[in-house]
Design an enzyme around this catalytic site. Structure first.
Site, PDB file in Angstrom:
ATOM      1  N   LYS A 111       0.815  -1.214   0.000  1.00 39.10           N
ATOM      2  CA  LYS A 111       0.000   0.000   0.000  1.00 39.10           C
ATOM      3  C   LYS A 111       0.850   1.265   0.000  1.00 39.10           C
ATOM      4  O   LYS A 111       0.374   2.340  -0.380  1.00 39.10           O
ATOM      5  CB  LYS A 111      -0.928   0.010   1.216  1.00 39.10           C
ATOM      6  CG  LYS A 111      -1.993  -1.082   1.170  1.00 39.10           C
ATOM      7  CD  LYS A 111      -2.960  -0.957   2.330  1.00 39.10           C
ATOM      8  CE  LYS A 111      -4.068  -2.004   2.224  1.00 39.10           C
ATOM      9  NZ  LYS A 111      -5.041  -1.893   3.332  1.00 39.10           N
ATOM     10  N   GLU A 112       2.089   1.133   0.442  1.00 41.02           N
ATOM     11  CA  GLU A 112       3.025   2.264   0.466  1.00 41.02           C
ATOM     12  C   GLU A 112       4.266   1.847  -0.320  1.00 41.02           C
ATOM     13  O   GLU A 112       5.220   1.332   0.261  1.00 41.02           O
ATOM     14  CB  GLU A 112       3.369   2.638   1.910  1.00 41.02           C
ATOM     15  CG  GLU A 112       2.156   3.066   2.718  1.00 41.02           C
ATOM     16  CD  GLU A 112       2.388   3.010   4.223  1.00 41.02           C
ATOM     17  OE1 GLU A 112       1.623   3.670   4.939  1.00 41.02           O
ATOM     18  OE2 GLU A 112       3.312   2.316   4.676  1.00 41.02           O
ATOM     19  N   ASP A 141       7.106  -0.955  10.074  1.00 42.20           N
ATOM     20  CA  ASP A 141       6.276  -1.811  10.911  1.00 42.20           C
ATOM     21  C   ASP A 141       5.969  -3.138  10.244  1.00 42.20           C
ATOM     22  O   ASP A 141       5.518  -4.076  10.906  1.00 42.20           O
ATOM     23  CB  ASP A 141       4.966  -1.083  11.258  1.00 42.20           C
ATOM     24  CG  ASP A 141       4.929  -0.653  12.708  1.00 42.20           C
ATOM     25  OD1 ASP A 141       5.984  -0.692  13.359  1.00 42.20           O
ATOM     26  OD2 ASP A 141       3.844  -0.287  13.190  1.00 42.20           O
ATOM     27  N   LYS A 276       0.549   3.674  14.916  1.00 46.01           N
ATOM     28  CA  LYS A 276       1.590   4.656  14.608  1.00 46.01           C
ATOM     29  C   LYS A 276       2.219   5.226  15.875  1.00 46.01           C
ATOM     30  O   LYS A 276       3.432   5.489  15.917  1.00 46.01           O
ATOM     31  CB  LYS A 276       1.010   5.785  13.759  1.00 46.01           C
ATOM     32  CG  LYS A 276       2.050   6.803  13.302  1.00 46.01           C
ATOM     33  CD  LYS A 276       1.414   7.883  12.430  1.00 46.01           C
ATOM     34  CE  LYS A 276       2.451   8.932  12.031  1.00 46.01           C
ATOM     35  NZ  LYS A 276       1.848   9.997  11.185  1.00 46.01           N
ATOM     36  N   ASP A 300       5.037  11.460   7.251  1.00 40.84           N
ATOM     37  CA  ASP A 300       4.453  10.252   6.678  1.00 40.84           C
ATOM     38  C   ASP A 300       5.357   9.781   5.546  1.00 40.84           C
ATOM     39  O   ASP A 300       6.078  10.572   4.929  1.00 40.84           O
ATOM     40  CB  ASP A 300       3.056  10.531   6.143  1.00 40.84           C
ATOM     41  CG  ASP A 300       2.018  10.589   7.259  1.00 40.84           C
ATOM     42  OD1 ASP A 300       2.337  10.170   8.382  1.00 40.84           O
ATOM     43  OD2 ASP A 300       0.884  11.058   7.000  1.00 40.84           O
ATOM     44  N   ASP A 458      -2.013  11.794  17.106  1.00 40.73           N
ATOM     45  CA  ASP A 458      -1.475  13.137  16.921  1.00 40.73           C
ATOM     46  C   ASP A 458      -2.361  14.179  17.591  1.00 40.73           C
ATOM     47  O   ASP A 458      -1.880  15.039  18.335  1.00 40.73           O
ATOM     48  CB  ASP A 458      -1.333  13.439  15.426  1.00 40.73           C
ATOM     49  CG  ASP A 458      -2.597  13.113  14.646  1.00 40.73           C
ATOM     50  OD1 ASP A 458      -3.539  12.525  15.213  1.00 40.73           O
ATOM     51  OD2 ASP A 458      -2.646  13.435  13.442  1.00 40.73           O
TER      52      ASP A 458
END
Length: 746
Positions: A111-112, A141, A276, A300, A458
Site C-alpha cells: 500500500k506504500e 512496521d 503509529k 508520513d 497526533d
C-alpha cells in the site's frame, strides 16, 4: 546594546476578524429566534400541536440545537486568526544550530510503495541543514526485506544525489519530483554544459536506483510466501545503513551524509502494538541512545520534503527567546502534489489548513497534525524532567534501560558517529528498546511519548501538550514545505474518514473531553476549538440523518415542520441558511477556490456525515464501552491508473464497501421519492405556502449530491454504483417510508 532583528513576524488581519465577529453575532441572533420558534410550539394549544407529531418536532429541534452548538463553539477559530512570516537568513551560524532527528513511518510495502518511501527518505536526507546534525530513522512496521533493501539502495544513490543538490542549489530535492516532466527547478541554470552533463549523469543513476529497487521487489514477492516473518509477527531489527562496498571512503565524504537508520520494532500477535503511536515511541527510544537530537521532524512515508529550508524555518521559532522555552512544536500544512483541478474529494483540506489552523495559531497554537511538524524532544518526555525525578522514578517511567534513562538528562550527549558506525553493544540496546516487552509496566503512551488513548494519536498528544502549558505555532509559507499523495478514490476517503472520526470521538466521549478536561487547563477559546474537532463527527452525523429523513417523511405525508412563507419566522430560517452558505462561499473565494469548491465541500460534508462520521462515532462508542478493540487500516498510497483517471475526470469512483455506500444511496433515493411524491401531493392539496422549506431541503440535497444520482443512473463505467447497492438502498427507503407513514397515521 544592539538588538537582534526578529526571526519571525506575526500578521493579524483586522478586516477578517471584524467580518468573522459580525457574522457570528448576526448568525447567533438568528439562531436565538429559531430556538424561540421551536420552543414556543411546546406551549401552543393542543389542537395546534396535534397537526405535527411531537416526536418528529422534537427530533428536528434537537438536530437544529446540535448543529447550532457545533457551529457556536467553532466560532472560536475565527476570533483571532494570525499568519506568520519567517526570516531564516537571520539564524546563527550552522555550528550553533541544534541537531534534528527525522522520523518516517511505513507499514505495508504494497500500500506504500517502497520506491515512493525511498524518495521521501532521500528528500529528507537532502534538507538544507548541516549533514552532521541530521539523523534519519525509518520505522518499518511491516518488517519487510524490500524496505531494508530500499534503504541501502537509497543510501548508495544519496552519495551522488546530495552533492548534486548542494552544488546547484536544487530546491526540489525529491528525485521523483525533480525528474518529473512538470519540474522546473533547473530553469535558472539554463543550458550550462557542466550542469546538463551532471544532470544527465544523476538521472541515469536515479534510473539505475529505481531498477534495482523494483527488481528486488519482484524477487521479494516470490520469496515472501516462504518466510515465517509477517508484518504482524517479527523480531526487532535495527540497522545503521552504510555502503559496505565503499568502506574505505574518506571521512570528509562521510561527513556529507546524514545518519540513516532502519528500525523495525518487534511485533507479536499477543502484544498490543498501538499502531503509529507505538512506532513513533520506538523511534523516540532508539534515537535517544543513538543521536538524541533535541528536535524531531515527523513525516508520513509519502510526504516528501518539497522545500529544503523547512528545518531552518522551524528553527526561527525555536530560537525565539520569548517562546522557545514553552514551544513544543511547529506545524506545517499538509499539501499534495497529485490534486486534480476538480478536487472532488477535498484533498487539499482547504478549510483545515487554510482557515482553522490559522485561527488556532492565535489561541496558543494549532493541533498536532500527524505529519510535517518539528517537535521538541523534551516536550514528549512528560513532567519527569521538570520534576527532577531520581533514577528509580525515571526507570519506572521510561523503562529499565540505563542508556536511555541517561539520555533524557539535560547534560547527556549522544556518542559521535563515525561514518555511520554504531557499536554492537549499542545496537543490542536498541533492539531491547524496540522489543514488545520493554514498555510494559512503564508510562510510555500514558504519560510520555506519543499517547495511546486514541487512534488519533497526533490530535490527542497535541491536546495533552497544550493542557500542560506547551505552545505551538503554525507556518504556511507560499512554497509548500512538504508534499504528499492525496486520496484519489472514494474508498480510501471513507476508510480514512472513519478512522479519523473514531479516534476524535473517542477523545470527545472520554474523561479527556475538551469541554471538561480542557477548560480547566487551557484558554476557554482553545478548549472550544479542541471540543469542536473531537465532537464534530458525532454532532454532524446525528443532525444530518435527521434532516435527510424526517422533513422528507413529513413532506410525503403533508405535515409542515417549518413556518409558512407568510410568517415572519420564515425570514429567520432563510437568513440562517443564506448566512451559512454565504460565509462558506466567502471563505472559499478568499482562499482561492471557486463555486465548484463550495459544491464539492458541501457534498462531501453530507456524504461523510451519513457514512464515515456515523460509523466512526459508533466505533468510538463501542470501543468506549468495551465491545471492540481499536483497529487501523493504512490508506492505500499505491497508484491505480483506473481510479486516477476517474479522479482526473472529476468522477467519483464508487467501488467501495456496500456498508459505506448504502447509507448515502439510501438517503438520495429517499429524497428523490419524497420530493416527487411530495410535490404531487402539494399540487393536489395546494399547500405550497407551508411546505416550501421542505421541498427546498430535498431539492438542495439532490442538487448537491448529483454525482451520486449520476453514478446510479447515467454512468456505466466500472466506477458506477453497483445495482445491488441500489436495490438494497431502495428496499431500506421503502421500509422507512412505509413504517414512518404508518407511525404518522396512528
Amino acid at each position: 546594546m544592539e538588538i537582534s532583528p526578529p526571526l519571525h513576524l506575526c500578521h493579524v488581519s483586522k478586516t477578517s476578524i471584524f467580518i468573522n465577529r459580525l457574522h457570528g453575532l448576526l448568525h447567533s441572533i438568528a439562531i436565538a429566534f429559531l430556538i424561540y420558534y421551536r420552543a414556543s410550539f411546546l406551549f401552543q394549544e393542543p389542537q395546534t400541536k396535534a397537526t405535527v407529531p411531537m416526536l418528529l418536532w422534537l427530533l428536528v429541534f434537537v438536530a437544529e440545537l446540535l448543529l447550532s452548538f457545533i457551529w457556536l463553539i467553532g466560532q472560536a477559530y475565527h476570533w483571532h486568526p494570525v499568519s506568520r512570516t519567517v526570516f531564516p537568513e537571520r539564524l546563527p551560524e550552522d555550528d550553533k544550530l541544534p541537531a534534528i532527528d527525522v522520523f518516517i513511518c511505513t507499514v505495508d510495502p504494497d500500500k506504500e510503495p517502497t520506491l515512493d518511501v525511498m524518495n521521501t527518505v532521500l528528500s529528507a536526507m537532502a534538507l538544507d541543514y548541516p549533514a552532521e546534525k541530521l539523523n534519519l530513522y525509518l520505522s518499518d512496521d511491516g518488517g519487510a526485506a524490500v524496505t531494508l533493501h530500499g534503504m541501502k539502495e537509497a543510501w548508495r544513490f544519496a552519495k551522488s544525489w546530495l552533492p548534486f543538490c548542494k552544488k546547484y542549489g536544487i530546491k526540489t530535492r525529491c528525485p521523483k519530483a525533480y525528474f518529473s516532466a512538470t519540474s522546473k527547478d533547473d530553469d535558472s541554470f539554463g543550458s550550462s554544459n557542466e550542469f546538463m552533463a551532471d544532470r544527465q549523469i544523476i538521472q541515469e543513476k536515479y534510473e539505475d536506483f529505481k531498477e534495482r529497487v523494483m527488481r528486488f521487489r519482484e524477487d521479494f514477492v516470490l520469496e515472501e510466501t516462504k518466510s515465517d516473518i509477517t508484518g504482524r509477527d517479527h523480531p526487532a531489527l535495527i540497522e545503521v545503513i552504510q555502503d559496505n562496498s565503499n568502506e574505505e571512503a574518506p571521512k570528509d565524504e562521510a561527513n556529507e551524509m546524514p545518519l540513516l537508520v532502519y528500525v523495525s520494532r518487534e511485533k507479536r500477535p499477543s502484544h498490543p502494538h498501538h499502531f503509529k503511536a507505538g512506532a513513533l515511541n520506538v523511534l523516540l527510544r532508539v534515537s535517544g541512545v543513538i543521536s538524541n537530537s533535541p528536535h524531531i521532524l515527523v513525516l508520513d512515508c509519502d510526504m516528501y520534503c518539497n522545500d529544503p529550508t523547512s528545518a531552518r524555518q522551524a528553527m526561527c521559532f525555536f530560537f525565539d527567546p520569548n517562546i522557545s522555552s514553552s514551544l513544543a512544536f511547529v506545524q506545517f500544512p499538509q499539501r499534495f502534489h497529485n490534486i486534480s483541478k476538480h478536487d472532488i474529494y477535498d484533498s487539499q483540506l482547504r478549510s483545515t489548513f487554510g482557515i482553522l489552523w490559522q485561527g488556532l495559531d492565535g489561541l496558543k497554537g494549532p493541533v498536532l497534525s500527524g505529519t510535517g511538524f518539528y517537535i521538541k524532544r523534551n516536550s514528549l518526555y512528560g513532567d519527569s524532567m521538570q520534576k527532577g525525578c531520581n533514577l528509580l522514578e525515571l526507570r519506572d517511567t521510561f523503562g529499565l534501560s540505563n542508556e536511555f534513562v541517561n539520555s533524557i538528562r539535560q547534560n547527556y550527549k549522544a556518542n559521535p558517529m563515525s561514518y555511520g558506525s554504531v557499536s554492537s553493544m549499542l545496537l543490542q540496546e536498541t533492539r531491547i528498546l524496540a522489543s514488545c516487552d520493554y514498555p510494559r509496566h512503564t508510562k510510555w503512551g500514558e504519560e510520555v511519548g506519543f499517547l495511546y488513548h486514541s487512534v488519533a494519536e497526533d490530535f490527542f498528544t497535541g491536546f495533552i501538550l497544550h493542557c500542560k502549558g506547551w505552545l505551538s505555532v503554525y507556518l504556511n509559507p507560499s512554497r509548500p514545505q512538504f508534499l504528499g499523495t492525496s486520496i484519489t478514490s472514494l474508498n480510501d476517503l471513507l476508510i480514512q474518514g472513519t478512522r479519523w472520526s473514531s479516534g476524535l470521538v473517542e477523545v470527545g466521549l472520554s474523561r479527556f473531553c475538551p469541554l471538561i478536561y480542557g477548560t480547566l487547563r487551557m484558554s476557554f477559546l482553545e478548549s472550544l476549538c479542541y471540543a469542536e474537532i473531537s465532537l464534530f463527527p458525532l454532532f454532524y452525523c446525528l443532525p444530518l440523518w435527521c434532516f435527510a429523513t424526517i422533513p422528507q417523511l413529513c413532506l410525503l405525508n403533508g405535515i409542515p415542520l417549518y413556518p409558512k412563507v407568510s410568517s415572519s419566522f420564515f425570514i429567520v430560517f432563510s437568513f440562517i441558511f443564506l448566512s451559512a452558505v454565504s460565509k462558506h462561499l466567502y471563505e472559499v473565494l478568499k482562499s482561492g477556490g471557486s463555486i465548484n469548491t463550495l459544491v464539492y465541500e458541501q457534498r462531501l460534508w453530507m456524504m461523510k456525515s451519513v457514512s464515515t462520521h456515523t460509523y466512526g462515532s459508533l466505533d468510538a462508542v463501542m470501543k468506549r464501552i468495551g465491545v471492540r478493540e481499536a483497529s487501523f487500516l493504512p490508506t492505500n498510497k499505491a497508484a491505480d491508473e483506473e481510479k486516477f483517471k476517474l479522479y482526473q475526470m472529476g468522477k467519483f469512483d464508487f467501488k467501495t464497501s456496500s456498508m459505506l455506500l448504502v447509507p448515502m444511496v439510501t438517503v438520495i433515493i429517499l429524497n428523490m421519492a419524497s420530493f416527487v411524491l411530495g410535490v404531487i401531493r402539494i399540487i393536489i392539496a395546494g399547500n405550497w405556502d407551508s411546505m416550501v422549506v421542505q421541498v427546498f431541503l430535498s431539492s438542495y440535497i439532490l442538487v448537491m449530491n448529483s454525482a451520486i444520482i449520476e453514478g446510479m443512473t447515467i454512468r456505466k463505467d466500472k466506477g458506477c454504483i453497483p445495482l445491488s447497492v441500489i436495490v438494497l438502498s431502495t428496499v431500506f427507503s421503502i421500509i422507512f417510508l412505509c413504517l414512518g407513514s404508518f407511525f404518522l397515521m396512528y
